[in-house]
Design an enzyme around this catalytic site. Structure first.
Site, short mmCIF file in Angstrom:
data_model
loop_
_atom_site.label_atom_id
_atom_site.label_comp_id
_atom_site.label_asym_id
_atom_site.label_seq_id
_atom_site.Cartn_x
_atom_site.Cartn_y
_atom_site.Cartn_z
N ALA A 1 40.32 22.10 43.27
CA ALA A 1 39.37 22.78 43.54
C ALA A 1 39.09 22.94 44.86
O ALA A 1 39.19 21.96 45.86
CB ALA A 1 37.99 22.44 42.87
N CYS B 1 50.60 35.84 50.55
CA CYS B 1 50.87 35.93 49.33
C CYS B 1 50.16 36.36 47.96
O CYS B 1 50.15 37.50 47.47
CB CYS B 1 52.09 34.84 49.09
SG CYS B 1 53.47 34.88 50.01
#
Length: 443
Positions: free
Chosen positions: A259, A267
């Site tokens: 997280a 990308c």
């Protein structure tokens, strides 16, 4: 083998240098004459660990050259011509193929000997068909046609580890509808794929989809964990323990389950948008990926939200920011979460002093693109300098030099004795010993 790589950006330069490293003769082409001049002098326009020394060694060995004239290169025999130019997102999220198709047209006009044309750029399904049609349309106007084949060979390079990814690939995906073209690609990649299972041959459209599917899956894992982290914050659960607990399941694994402040870079944001757009064009809503994108956009605001929950009004607060690049190991600021964090802090009336080991120059350009006045962010030359006069510290990029701070020195510097750990690098107990409260993501 003789290889031309069109495009000397991140993908093209890494591809050219690594292919030359194993003995192929490579020419990298770019229309930017100043970039080519710098490359000839050994000056690399991007930060990628190990790339500068590799390029310099390849040039010295005579295996790697740089040029602006694709037409001249195609007057000589070439085994493969890689198209590695940019495919930036359009306003509707679609991939802009204008650069790819412009190269295809130039190949059609200039190719003198049979060759394999390789789509290396990240492109939507069906792009190889458009490249082939473009080459053929131009070639049809010539008196003497030349045989060629178009294949898809998507890149799977992680910024910060691109050389290792290319030289020791988990897999090489090649989409080819012709055996002769596939044989050329197998020979070209033989030095990298001693294990046969690493060379994955499939149809062209399958290969094009594989690239998008891979990036979309990784982005989905990140957004899933970030949403779960927000729930963990509400429930008093530590997302790091949850991550450890689920990552030991072999069906899940440990990669891309941390997280944090959201994904960025060249990308994931672009490719998720492009795949959503492709789905919508073909009557598939791609609802999971729409949620992934929305969650990521929201996550970039979450660290400042946690600051406001902890401190209330941020007006007048001086925030030390450790890290600007979207991830460690690169100077890439494209879609970097730091840009959203800085904009939110400035909007809340805070002042920002920032440090990044390599991305400060590219950050200034990114600020300009995002409408953030460069004068509104104080840039300093060390992580220690960022702490001078700071009320709180926010860690935004997971650079190694941030992982083991001088806890006591940080505590002494911070007026409000709070660290906001946007990458979950630390344990709260280490900060508590020096009287500092740590706020993580889902911790």
């Amino acid at each position: 083998m003789r290889i031309v790589v069109v495009g000397s950006g991140y993908v093209g330069l890494v591809t050219g240098a690594c292919l030359a490293h194993v003995g192929h003769d490579v020419v990298c082409i770019d229309k930017d004459a100043s970039k080519i001049d710098r490359l000839r002098q050994g000056v690399i326009p991007i930060y990628e660990p190990g790339l500068e020394s590799l390029v310099q060694a390849d040039v010295k060995a005579g295996r790697l050259a740089f040029d602006t004239d694709l037409k001249a290169c195609l007057q000589a025999p070439q085994d493969a011509i890689f198209i590695a130019v940019g495919t930036p997102p359009g306003e509707d999220g679609s991939a802009d193929l204008s650069h790819v198709l412009a190269v295809a047209a130039e190949i059609g006009a200039s190719l003198q000997y049979p060759a394999v044309v390789v789509d290396k750029s990240t492109v939507p399904v069906g792009t190889a068909d458009r490249v082939r049609a473009t080459i053929q349309a131009v070639m049809d106007t010539r008196a003497v046609p030349v045989a060629y084949h178009v294949v898809s060979n998507p890149e799977f390079l992680k910024e910060g580890a691109a050389l290792d990814d290319f030289l020791h690939p988990a897999r090489v995906v090649v989409g080819a509808d012709n055996k002769d073209a596939l044989d050329v690609m197998e020979a070209l990649y033989a030095p990298f794929t001693q294990a046969p299972s690493r060379f994955l041959a499939m149809k062209v459209r399958d290969a094009e989809m594989t690239k998008y599917a891979a990036n979309a899956m990784l982005a989905t894992r990140i957004s899933f964990m970030n949403e779960l982290a927000q729930l963990c914050d509400r429930l008093g659960v530590d997302i790091d323990n949850v991550r450890t607990g689920i990552s030991t399941d072999p069906r899940i694994g440990a990669q891309f389950l941390s997280a944090g402040v959201g994904y960025g870079g060249s990308c994931f944001p672009k490719d998720v948008k492009a795949l959503v757009h492709t789905g919508q064009e073909n009557g598939v809503a791609m609802e999971v990926l729409q949620a992934v994108e929305a969650l990521n956009d929201r996550q970039k605001h979450y660290l400042v939200h946690k600051m406001q929950l902890a401190l209330g009004n941020l007006r007048g607060k001086r925030v030390a920011l450790w890290g600007l690049a979207f991830k460690a190991g690169t100077d890439d600021m494209r879609e970097a979460p730091s840009l959203t964090i800085i904009a939110d802090l400035l909007a809340a009336g805070a002042t920002v002093v920032a440090y990044d080991p390599v991305a400060q120059e590219t950050a200034l350009h990114a600020f300009d693109l995002e409408g953030i006045p460069a004068s509104s962010v104080e840039m300093v030359s060390s992580k220690e300098a960022a702490l001078v006069g700071a009320d709180i510290l926010a860690v935004v990029t997971e650079w190694p030099e941030f992982r083991a701070p001088d806890y006591a020195a940080v505590a002494a510097a911070l007026h409000d004795k709070m660290v906001f750990d946007g990458r979950n690098l630390y344990e709260a107990a280490h900060w508590a010993r020096v009287g500092v409260a740590m706020v993580g993501i889902g911790r």
